[in-house]
Design a protein around this motif. Structure first.
Motif, mmCIF file in Angstrom:
data_model
loop_
_atom_site.group_PDB
_atom_site.id
_atom_site.type_symbol
_atom_site.label_atom_id
_atom_site.label_comp_id
_atom_site.label_asym_id
_atom_site.label_seq_id
_atom_site.Cartn_x
_atom_site.Cartn_y
_atom_site.Cartn_z
ATOM 1 N N LYS A 27 114.142 29.694 20.952
ATOM 2 C CA LYS A 27 112.921 29.110 21.519
ATOM 3 C C LYS A 27 111.915 30.170 21.950
ATOM 4 O O LYS A 27 110.791 29.848 22.318
ATOM 5 C CB LYS A 27 113.274 28.245 22.725
ATOM 6 N N ALA A 28 112.325 31.420 21.921
ATOM 7 C CA ALA A 28 111.491 32.501 22.445
ATOM 8 C C ALA A 28 110.310 32.800 21.530
ATOM 9 O O ALA A 28 110.407 32.721 20.311
ATOM 10 C CB ALA A 28 112.339 33.755 22.635
ATOM 11 N N GLN A 29 109.193 33.151 22.159
ATOM 12 C CA GLN A 29 107.978 33.568 21.468
ATOM 13 C C GLN A 29 107.621 34.966 21.951
ATOM 14 O O GLN A 29 107.897 35.311 23.096
ATOM 15 C CB GLN A 29 106.817 32.646 21.824
ATOM 16 N N THR A 51 108.488 42.019 23.493
ATOM 17 C CA THR A 51 108.834 41.224 24.665
ATOM 18 C C THR A 51 108.647 39.754 24.334
ATOM 19 O O THR A 51 107.629 39.354 23.775
ATOM 20 C CB THR A 51 107.958 41.607 25.868
ATOM 21 N N LYS A 52 109.637 38.964 24.714
ATOM 22 C CA LYS A 52 109.587 37.535 24.422
ATOM 23 C C LYS A 52 109.605 36.735 25.703
ATOM 24 O O LYS A 52 110.031 37.214 26.748
ATOM 25 C CB LYS A 52 110.758 37.156 23.537
ATOM 26 N N MET A 88 113.128 39.761 28.099
ATOM 27 C CA MET A 88 112.676 38.376 27.934
ATOM 28 C C MET A 88 112.383 37.805 29.315
ATOM 29 O O MET A 88 113.113 38.081 30.265
ATOM 30 C CB MET A 88 113.746 37.525 27.247
ATOM 31 N N PHE A 89 111.311 37.055 29.383
ATOM 32 C CA PHE A 89 111.063 36.374 30.643
ATOM 33 C C PHE A 89 110.919 34.887 30.408
ATOM 34 O O PHE A 89 110.644 34.417 29.306
ATOM 35 C CB PHE A 89 109.898 36.969 31.437
ATOM 36 N N PHE A 90 111.155 34.167 31.481
ATOM 37 C CA PHE A 90 111.111 32.715 31.483
ATOM 38 C C PHE A 90 109.991 32.285 32.411
ATOM 39 O O PHE A 90 109.828 32.831 33.503
ATOM 40 C CB PHE A 90 112.453 32.152 31.969
ATOM 41 N N ARG A 100 97.696 36.390 33.802
ATOM 42 C CA ARG A 100 98.126 37.156 34.979
ATOM 43 C C ARG A 100 99.634 37.061 35.186
ATOM 44 O O ARG A 100 100.270 38.049 35.557
ATOM 45 C CB ARG A 100 97.398 36.670 36.229
ATOM 46 N N LEU A 101 100.192 35.899 34.951
ATOM 47 C CA LEU A 101 101.643 35.728 35.088
ATOM 48 C C LEU A 101 102.388 36.539 34.026
ATOM 49 O O LEU A 101 103.386 37.191 34.321
ATOM 50 C CB LEU A 101 102.014 34.244 35.009
ATOM 51 N N HIS A 102 101.893 36.532 32.803
ATOM 52 C CA HIS A 102 102.485 37.357 31.747
ATOM 53 C C HIS A 102 102.403 38.838 32.132
ATOM 54 O O HIS A 102 103.364 39.589 31.940
ATOM 55 C CB HIS A 102 101.793 37.114 30.407
ATOM 56 N N PHE A 103 101.268 39.257 32.676
ATOM 57 C CA PHE A 103 101.109 40.648 33.135
ATOM 58 C C PHE A 103 102.193 40.988 34.156
ATOM 59 O O PHE A 103 102.873 42.018 34.043
ATOM 60 C CB PHE A 103 99.711 40.835 33.744
ATOM 61 N N HIS A 104 102.351 40.136 35.141
ATOM 62 C CA HIS A 104 103.341 40.356 36.191
ATOM 63 C C HIS A 104 104.746 40.496 35.607
ATOM 64 O O HIS A 104 105.491 41.419 35.969
ATOM 65 C CB HIS A 104 103.286 39.194 37.199
ATOM 66 N N GLU A 105 105.114 39.588 34.726
ATOM 67 C CA GLU A 105 106.461 39.638 34.151
ATOM 68 C C GLU A 105 106.627 40.843 33.224
ATOM 69 O O GLU A 105 107.725 41.419 33.132
ATOM 70 C CB GLU A 105 106.786 38.331 33.429
ATOM 71 N N LEU A 106 105.571 41.271 32.541
ATOM 72 C CA LEU A 106 105.654 42.481 31.710
ATOM 73 C C LEU A 106 105.943 43.720 32.553
ATOM 74 O O LEU A 106 106.655 44.630 32.100
ATOM 75 C CB LEU A 106 104.368 42.665 30.908
ATOM 76 N N ILE A 107 105.423 43.761 33.759
ATOM 77 C CA ILE A 107 105.753 44.872 34.660
ATOM 78 C C ILE A 107 107.261 44.893 34.915
ATOM 79 O O ILE A 107 107.894 45.953 34.913
ATOM 80 C CB ILE A 107 104.963 44.775 35.985
ATOM 81 N N HIS A 108 107.852 43.722 35.092
ATOM 82 C CA HIS A 108 109.308 43.663 35.298
ATOM 83 C C HIS A 108 110.071 44.102 34.043
ATOM 84 O O HIS A 108 111.117 44.749 34.152
ATOM 85 C CB HIS A 108 109.738 42.272 35.733
ATOM 86 N N VAL A 109 109.573 43.774 32.872
ATOM 87 C CA VAL A 109 110.209 44.240 31.632
ATOM 88 C C VAL A 109 110.240 45.765 31.618
ATOM 89 O O VAL A 109 111.268 46.390 31.298
ATOM 90 C CB VAL A 109 109.491 43.684 30.378
ATOM 91 N N ILE A 110 109.138 46.372 31.975
ATOM 92 C CA ILE A 110 109.074 47.842 32.022
ATOM 93 C C ILE A 110 110.061 48.387 33.051
ATOM 94 O O ILE A 110 110.762 49.375 32.799
ATOM 95 C CB ILE A 110 107.630 48.304 32.304
ATOM 96 N N GLN A 111 110.142 47.733 34.208
ATOM 97 C CA GLN A 111 111.101 48.174 35.224
ATOM 98 C C GLN A 111 112.535 48.094 34.702
ATOM 99 O O GLN A 111 113.329 49.014 34.912
ATOM 100 C CB GLN A 111 110.954 47.332 36.493
ATOM 101 N N TRP A 112 112.880 46.993 34.039
ATOM 102 C CA TRP A 112 114.221 46.861 33.456
ATOM 103 C C TRP A 112 114.481 48.016 32.495
ATOM 104 O O TRP A 112 115.567 48.593 32.480
ATOM 105 C CB TRP A 112 114.360 45.534 32.703
#
Length: 125
Positions: A27-29, A51-52, A88-90, A100-112
């Motif tokens: 289901k990921a995009q 990133t999905k 991947m974020f949900f 803005r929400l995608h931006f926020h979660e992308l920061i977490h992807v980088i942290q991971w």
């Protein structure tokens, strides 16, 4: 959380994360598929393409309290708009178009990626 507690649950939490990602992979995009105008100004095309995300009604939360750490029960019931696991974020469905929400979660992807799973999880626990 003590280092001993973390070491006792880390393998199970990481296994849960990997299984959750596998369960939702079809289901990921990609973030790139959304065509946001501003994200490419801040993130590489490679990151946006690799990133999905998955949109759901309820976000998948790791069952930490079931692993014996009941103090995390409130976190598990949290009403968040997004949560990131590895690359991947949900998101809740209403947040799919929110750049803005995608931006926020992308920061977490980088942290991971920078910290690695064990260090990332140890810091948030």
């Amino acid at each position: 959380m003590t280092p001993e507690e973390f070491q006792s649950i880390y393998p199970q939490v990481l296994a849960w994360i990997r299984q959750t990602l596998a369960d939702h992979a079809k289901k990921a995009q990609t973030v790139a598929s959304r065509g946001f105008a501003r994200l490419p100004l801040y993130f590489s095309g490679e990151l946006l393409a690799s990133t999905k995300f998955v949109a759901l009604e309820r976000l998948p939360m790791p069952p930490i309290s079931a692993l014996g750490l009941s103090r995390f029960a409130q976190f598990e019931r949290g009403d968040f708009d997004g949560i990131t696991y590895l690359d991947m974020f949900f998101l809740k469905r209403h947040g799919v178009a929110d750049e803005r929400l995608h931006f926020h979660e992308l920061i977490h992807v980088i942290q991971w990626r920078l910290l690695g799973p064990a260090s990332f999880l140890a810091r948030i626990c």
